[in-house]
Design a protein around this motif. Sequence first.
Motif, mmCIF file in Angstrom:
data_model
loop_
_atom_site.group_PDB
_atom_site.id
_atom_site.type_symbol
_atom_site.label_atom_id
_atom_site.label_comp_id
_atom_site.label_asym_id
_atom_site.label_seq_id
_atom_site.Cartn_x
_atom_site.Cartn_y
_atom_site.Cartn_z
ATOM 1 N N ASN A 370 1.124 -1.210 0.079
ATOM 2 C CA ASN A 370 -0.076 -0.015 0.029
ATOM 3 C C ASN A 370 0.825 1.400 0.016
ATOM 4 O O ASN A 370 2.098 1.186 0.089
ATOM 5 C CB ASN A 370 -1.018 0.028 1.174
ATOM 6 N N VAL A 371 0.298 2.200 -0.069
ATOM 7 C CA VAL A 371 0.935 3.375 -0.136
ATOM 8 C C VAL A 371 1.790 3.868 1.062
ATOM 9 O O VAL A 371 3.010 4.252 0.763
ATOM 10 C CB VAL A 371 0.003 5.004 -0.448
ATOM 11 N N ARG A 372 1.389 3.661 2.170
ATOM 12 C CA ARG A 372 2.146 3.845 3.482
ATOM 13 C C ARG A 372 3.518 3.017 3.349
ATOM 14 O O ARG A 372 4.533 3.569 3.477
ATOM 15 C CB ARG A 372 1.148 3.264 4.712
ATOM 16 N N GLU A 373 3.430 1.703 2.817
ATOM 17 C CA GLU A 373 4.522 0.780 2.903
ATOM 18 C C GLU A 373 5.382 1.282 1.923
ATOM 19 O O GLU A 373 6.729 1.247 1.756
ATOM 20 C CB GLU A 373 4.260 -0.728 2.637
ATOM 21 N N ALA A 418 3.540 7.460 -9.709
ATOM 22 C CA ALA A 418 3.959 6.221 -10.112
ATOM 23 C C ALA A 418 2.829 5.064 -10.226
ATOM 24 O O ALA A 418 2.708 4.733 -10.937
ATOM 25 C CB ALA A 418 5.227 5.702 -9.392
ATOM 26 N N ALA A 419 2.156 5.149 -9.011
ATOM 27 C CA ALA A 419 1.201 3.945 -8.986
ATOM 28 C C ALA A 419 -0.037 4.307 -9.899
ATOM 29 O O ALA A 419 -0.449 3.363 -10.518
ATOM 30 C CB ALA A 419 0.502 4.060 -7.772
ATOM 31 N N ARG A 420 -0.379 5.395 -10.183
ATOM 32 C CA ARG A 420 -1.499 5.934 -11.303
ATOM 33 C C ARG A 420 -0.847 5.259 -12.523
ATOM 34 O O ARG A 420 -1.584 4.620 -13.467
ATOM 35 C CB ARG A 420 -1.609 7.331 -11.146
ATOM 36 N N ALA A 421 0.402 5.690 -12.843
ATOM 37 C CA ALA A 421 0.977 5.387 -14.150
ATOM 38 C C ALA A 421 1.058 3.769 -14.317
ATOM 39 O O ALA A 421 0.510 3.388 -15.328
ATOM 40 C CB ALA A 421 2.357 5.806 -14.392
ATOM 41 N N ARG A 429 -3.120 -3.041 -9.833
ATOM 42 C CA ARG A 429 -4.454 -2.213 -9.579
ATOM 43 C C ARG A 429 -4.137 -1.216 -8.300
ATOM 44 O O ARG A 429 -3.653 -1.892 -7.418
ATOM 45 C CB ARG A 429 -5.541 -3.328 -9.058
ATOM 46 N N PHE A 430 -4.347 -0.044 -8.414
ATOM 47 C CA PHE A 430 -4.265 0.837 -7.360
ATOM 48 C C PHE A 430 -5.443 1.401 -6.940
ATOM 49 O O PHE A 430 -6.180 1.920 -7.602
ATOM 50 C CB PHE A 430 -3.357 2.218 -7.881
ATOM 51 N N ASP A 431 -5.930 0.969 -5.658
ATOM 52 C CA ASP A 431 -7.254 1.501 -5.182
ATOM 53 C C ASP A 431 -7.046 2.785 -4.432
ATOM 54 O O ASP A 431 -6.427 2.747 -3.366
ATOM 55 C CB ASP A 431 -7.680 0.357 -4.332
ATOM 56 N N GLU A 432 -7.514 3.566 -4.862
ATOM 57 C CA GLU A 432 -7.047 5.160 -4.528
ATOM 58 C C GLU A 432 -7.898 5.532 -3.152
ATOM 59 O O GLU A 432 -7.062 6.144 -2.313
ATOM 60 C CB GLU A 432 -7.643 6.316 -5.538
ATOM 61 N N PHE A 437 -2.223 -1.610 -3.114
ATOM 62 C CA PHE A 437 -1.896 -1.928 -4.365
ATOM 63 C C PHE A 437 -2.057 -3.350 -4.432
ATOM 64 O O PHE A 437 -1.839 -4.315 -3.656
ATOM 65 C CB PHE A 437 -0.123 -1.942 -4.472
ATOM 66 N N TYR A 438 -2.834 -3.813 -5.575
ATOM 67 C CA TYR A 438 -2.580 -5.283 -5.990
ATOM 68 C C TYR A 438 -2.008 -5.511 -7.376
ATOM 69 O O TYR A 438 -2.165 -4.837 -8.179
ATOM 70 C CB TYR A 438 -4.073 -5.741 -6.211
ATOM 71 N N CYS A 439 -1.064 -6.599 -7.259
ATOM 72 C CA CYS A 439 -0.375 -6.953 -8.296
ATOM 73 C C CYS A 439 -1.058 -7.571 -9.324
ATOM 74 O O CYS A 439 -1.923 -8.414 -9.061
ATOM 75 C CB CYS A 439 0.838 -7.806 -7.795
ATOM 76 N N THR A 440 -0.896 -7.452 -10.698
ATOM 77 C CA THR A 440 -1.380 -8.226 -11.690
ATOM 78 C C THR A 440 -0.381 -9.126 -12.336
ATOM 79 O O THR A 440 0.614 -8.831 -12.296
ATOM 80 C CB THR A 440 -1.985 -7.360 -12.856
ATOM 81 N N GLU A 441 -0.873 -9.967 -13.149
ATOM 82 C CA GLU A 441 -0.045 -10.961 -13.707
ATOM 83 C C GLU A 441 0.854 -10.097 -14.726
ATOM 84 O O GLU A 441 2.082 -10.317 -15.043
ATOM 85 C CB GLU A 441 -0.887 -11.620 -14.760
ATOM 86 N N LEU A 442 0.370 -8.629 -15.466
ATOM 87 C CA LEU A 442 1.286 -8.002 -16.453
ATOM 88 C C LEU A 442 2.459 -7.546 -15.673
ATOM 89 O O LEU A 442 3.613 -7.381 -16.082
ATOM 90 C CB LEU A 442 0.518 -6.988 -17.076
ATOM 91 N N GLY A 443 2.164 -7.050 -14.475
ATOM 92 C CA GLY A 443 3.156 -6.276 -13.513
ATOM 93 C C GLY A 443 4.409 -7.418 -13.238
ATOM 94 O O GLY A 443 5.393 -7.037 -13.246
#
Length: 1587
Positions: A370-373, A418-421, A429-432, A437-443
């Motif tokens: 997440n953003v904090r980490e 960076a997360a938005r990009a 996936r960035f849940d504002e 943050f959730y990782c996707t296959e592509l990432g």
Amino acid sequence: MKALAAEVTATFSRRLCPLNLVVRELTGDMQLTKNEIEETQMIVTTPEKWDVITRKSSDMSLSMLVKLIIIDEVHLLNDDRGSVIEALVARTLRQVESMQSMIRIVGLSATLPTYLEVAQFLRVNPDTGLFFFDSSYRPVPLAQQYIGISERDYTKRSELFNTLCYEKVVESIKQGHQALVFVHTRKDTGKTARTLIDLAAKAGELELFSSADHPQFPLIKKDVSKAKSREVVEFFESGFGIHNAGMMRSDRNLMERLFGDGLLKVLVCTATLAWGVNLPAHTVVIKGTQLYDPKAGGWRDLGMLDVMQIFGRAGRPQFDKSGKGIIITTHDKLAYYLRLLTSQLPIESQFLGSLKDNLNAEVALGTVTNVREACTWLGYTYLFIRMKTNPLVYGITWEEVMGDPSMGAKQRTFIIDAARALDKAKMMRFDEKSGNFYCTELGRIASHFYLQYSSVETYNEMLRRHMSESELITMVAHSSEFENIVVREEEQDELEALARKACPLEIKGGPTDKHGKISILIQVYISRAPIDSSSLHSDAQYISQSLARIMRALFEICLRQGWSEMSSLLLQYCKAVDRKIWPHLHPLRQFDKDLSPQILWKLEERNVDLDHLYEMEENEIGALIRFSHQGKLVKQYVGYFPYVNLSATVSPITRTVLKVDLHITPEFVWKDRYHGMSERWWIIVEDSENDTIYHSELFTLTKKMARGTPTKISFNVPIFEPHPPQYYMRAISDSWLHAETLFTVSFHNLTLPQTQITHTELLDLKPLPLSALGNKTYEDLYRFSHFNPIQTQAFHVLYHTDNNVLLGAPTGSGKTISAEHAMLHLFNTQPDMKVVYIAPLKAIVRERMNDWRKRLVTQLGKKMVEMTGDFTPDLMALLSADIIISTPEKWDGISRNWHSRSYVMKVGLMILDEIHLLGADRGPILEVIVSRMRYISSQTERSIRFVGLSTALANARDLADWLGVTDDGLFNFKPSVRPVPLEVHIQGYPGKFYCPRMNSMNKPAYAAICTHSPNKPVLIFVSSRRQTRLTALDIIQLAASDEKPRQFLSMADNSLDMVLSQVSDSNLRHTLQFGIGLHHAGLNDRDRSLVEELFSNNKIQVLVCTSTLAWGVNLPAHLVIIKGTEFYDGKTKRYVDYDITDILQMMGRAGRPQYDQHGKAVILVHEPKKSFYKKFLYEPFPVESNLREHLHDHINAEIVSGTISNKEEAIIYLTWTYLYRRLVVNPAYYGLEDTETNTLNSYLSRLVETTFEDLEDSGCIKVDDRSVKYLILGKIASQYYLSYLTVSMFGSNIGPNTSLEVFVHVLSAAAEFDELPVRHNEDNLNQILSGNVPYPVDQHHLDDPHVKANLLFQAHFSRAELPISDYITDLKSVLDQSIRIIQAMIDVCANSGWLSSALTCMHLLQMIIQGLWFERGYESLWMLPSMNDDILDHLKGRGVSTVPSLLDLSREELHKLLQPFSASELYQDLQHFPRVDVKVKLHNEQERSRPPTLNIRLQLKNSRRSASRAFAPRFPKAKQEAWWLVLGNATSSELYGLKRISFADRVVNTRMELPQMFDVQETKLILVSDCYLGFDLEYSLEHLTKG
């Protein structure tokens, strides 16, 4: 740099070798295998390579082992590669914090202006860990000269450069020193050397450079004349040398040697020499500071690092007092270099440029969620430190600094941007709202394959479902990895020539376009065409380094998207790049090292593919390629080419899911040289019409598997309406072009099962109070006041009628209480009848026993017995019992002879718990006993009531029909109808490999505890004992890094210490201190019940357990986490999925009826299976029958019991089964075309016929025209509950004089041990064990369960140490099974009349019970626990060799015998053993009609001993003592009679018949114990006749 890595590796290897330390290089050129890494103590690697390795969670294990990281040249932070170092340091520091394990960081660098900040970044203590030496500390002082040339004209400028360079070199030579001249292209080395020689000739100073007076000159000249390069030879004459990376290795080494020996006065070289080879000289000249950089695609200035490194070569520490460094550059660059080298330029961070890539890598690794980490992580970087000092460089305005001095907000902004990009590029996936943050296959793919964010954007835009090959190459050319390559005028001609010659695919944009140039170079790389111009060469080199990983990444992306056409195209190109062979060329080109080009050309010209070559003879191939003698060679290599054969069976489970069993058979000759240790194959199931992949997995074919035996893989694939005509199953090799096999599954006549889900609606009834039972004693059984809605709805049918009932409701909805209603009804109406409760697992039986013993037995005064593998009650107990609780196997064994067993006919109610397990492995037994009980009730005309309990079912109607349940007795509630509602979260985790995937699930599991159940109980289910330990340790670690290590513990320290002192398992003792319990079959009973108690009393909050706990122990929790849904199946040596029923059962443990409003379940699965579980956890799963595979033993049993005496009866028997019900509904699952009556009848009769044939072949039955009769082997199989394969093996392997060794082998080969688990790497343990036991085993199959069983038996007899605790539990189960197998073997011997084999086999049973060898002389004395070596030697000396000879002594005699040893312990031990007295009388009546008989009277002599329990401390279960009376002829080894007796009271009278004609001299009566060694007594019959 790679060059540096090689040098450092060599140096350290040499110096650490005497200490036996291994140093290895790990760079792009030097890959290491896992084993090599494990053997290495020191790894030398480049930053990028280490970054790639630590990015993958699968290599976590490697980064865990590292305790020291040395970063050489830390000042690289300023370079464009600096961000990698920052990412590595930040990752390491985070790891130190989260794992609480120290990793030391040491940084080495040149003199730095901002050294304090770099120290802060490396977390160095400035007082003790920081050492800073400025340039005055140089070992050899350096005189530096900077020469700037202001001439504008290019030709004049280069002349000036040369002249100046020459002057400086001559000056140095005149003083007797050597000189190094550094230039910046390979070509320029030769050019400059030639110019310098010309200048020297002009000035007449050539003599200065010559070394002709050197004593070794003539010898060396010979060496030089052999050099490959013309220039080397030519320049040597004048005393000049050249050195660049384009030369042959041998020439380079020669130059280095000559310069080192002083035979060359001047060496002209490129900058690589400064890094890779340690060759100092007095004078170093840098001629020009512009160099070509393929990455930047143009000329750039020589960096500070290179200059420092080159100047570092000036002045030789051993010989020179000083050194001289000269830079000749253009005037405008002069100031820049001066500032650089007097270290005035601060080092700035380059991290912002690659923030997106690095953030994505951390998210994919799971360290940042997440953003904090992310902000914390950013705080570890050098960027964060410089941001505060020099904000303007990083685009931070002065106002921002004033408003936010700690830079927290700016950090957040950087991260969020960076997360938005990344979110936009679908890399995560960035849940504002929550900041998660959730990782996707592509990432994840981008992180693993080191792709840049901008490349992924490009692919998102350009990648389509269908692309041609040239479009694909063009897309790869657009990757941002190559964006710096530029097009140059001077290369155009060569590019055009290359495009014509070496590029089979069309080039978009042609050679004048940048991307056109890149795609030409990519094709040239695959074509292996030579390149002349040096700048093109370095561009091509640069492209080739990234090509393979980009292709692999694109393949993974398409595979994840499920695009079948693109996936296969990309996989083809991955292999093309790896092997540098075009896909359209002949497959045998992959053997081009061994097959000559002429042959390959001929094969391509004739256009013969592999399939033709497979079929052709050697001479035909020879004729075809016009090399007659080469035909054999080609044929041989065709045999090496990897090929697997596929065959599949498809069975529909529901209308939308198919189960596929795929058999893979390798059919090629395995050669280590080509195939290594394993070959990887992609197994892909695709629907070609819709171009979709429904299933893909990577299958590793090892050398072991390649011996031609098929391997089976099972998986589920979806199917959609309308049906496609077929699915393709492909096996495609991961590394061999054209190695693929296609198998087509046609759906033309596939009948799908009808959909018929009948759910009972839950009515809105008022909950019934307990008073509805109308019986005060019954009401006292329950602790609550009202029944729940499900119990209320079913109450009337269960308690007030005799109807059969099927109750389907989710786990945890109180079905057991409903079953009790039916029992109470039976007690009310037919108190003399029995209740049989069948539970599929021992654990459930145990739970029911404990529960009902407290209530039904004590409060209602009923009698209850348990029948499991552990307990076999005697006949009296069974006759008097009201409630029998049994496992299916036991009841099957007992009810087989129902004619002769009255209590089987006294059953009035049968409760079948968890009846949905019909579809599981042991389902067939359940099916047989229900079918048999229904058959019995139809024969005896006494109705038996059936009550089935199960989870929610898809096909409840079929089950109900089979159980004889009418509509009013059928309750099948939806899975959602639970007393405590359940919230389910399914999360997918990728990762091909099981262990790393489990590893990556630990953090999410901990997060789930924190979110869903921070202080309520949590159950975590894992697949193995090892996983329980690893998971618990990781959770402790995560809790510690959260600074709440004891958050799961809620008891005081003193009571904790009390508990810990009772625990015997060390891992458990460790985890309990943190409030986490472990629970698995490897713990002993005390530890297990202790953990259960602590957990149920909320003393500990988390329990990590294996899946068995879900069934056996009723320990609900608020949150259930299922960590992984596969387990390792020792039989097939791979990971397989749990049954859905298991998962439902585990989920059912979530939500505690008394405490929780709702329960929660979090299921962590392998990403590809996510959709499958989503579907099935909410829609019930149909139950299919498994009986077909297990029919033989059951048919055999019915033939023995007389139920089946011909084929017609066998078919009638089948119509009673559940299998018959399902055949009609889901024919395709059982391999039927349709459900016409004829088809069904022929199917059933074929099934019966094949079963009969198999049983007849194995010697169990005999089939005549009309009837079928059982033979003795069949009877033994049924009586001892053994597989027909086992007894048939006895028949063929046991003979009249079988030795003990053969018996041990036969015993361990029994089919009953097929399921003995052989876990990972246990073959190694077995190999060690096989060295410690007397009989040899098959060394080729150490991973075979039967070999393991054999080793366990021998270890038990030898009392050898077992390697791990799992083996102890395995040994228990093996010993447990072995008793009935040995008894069956004894019966086989006795029936054939083989005396010596029967006795050997009885001795084997004694060995099993006592854990000793029979044949060793004094071995039997070890049955006494207090025996030791000294006493044994003493007794040997006195001639005592058996226990009975000690039993006859009185206490005093024993004392006397044993002096000087104490006898009291031994005397105590001897009290356990029986003493038997035998009297025999012979009745020989004169009438010849009746055979003579022996009357035998046995009497137990020990007065004190009451129990008939055997004394067997090494056998895991209680055993009753018994004896055999064996009558036989010792000489001819013929057995006349065998009788088994046991003492109910002190005396037994029995009689045995003798044969009509028997030899009195030879006949003996032998009394053999079934549990003690050395107790055999022999009586001869001679004296009886005389008497």
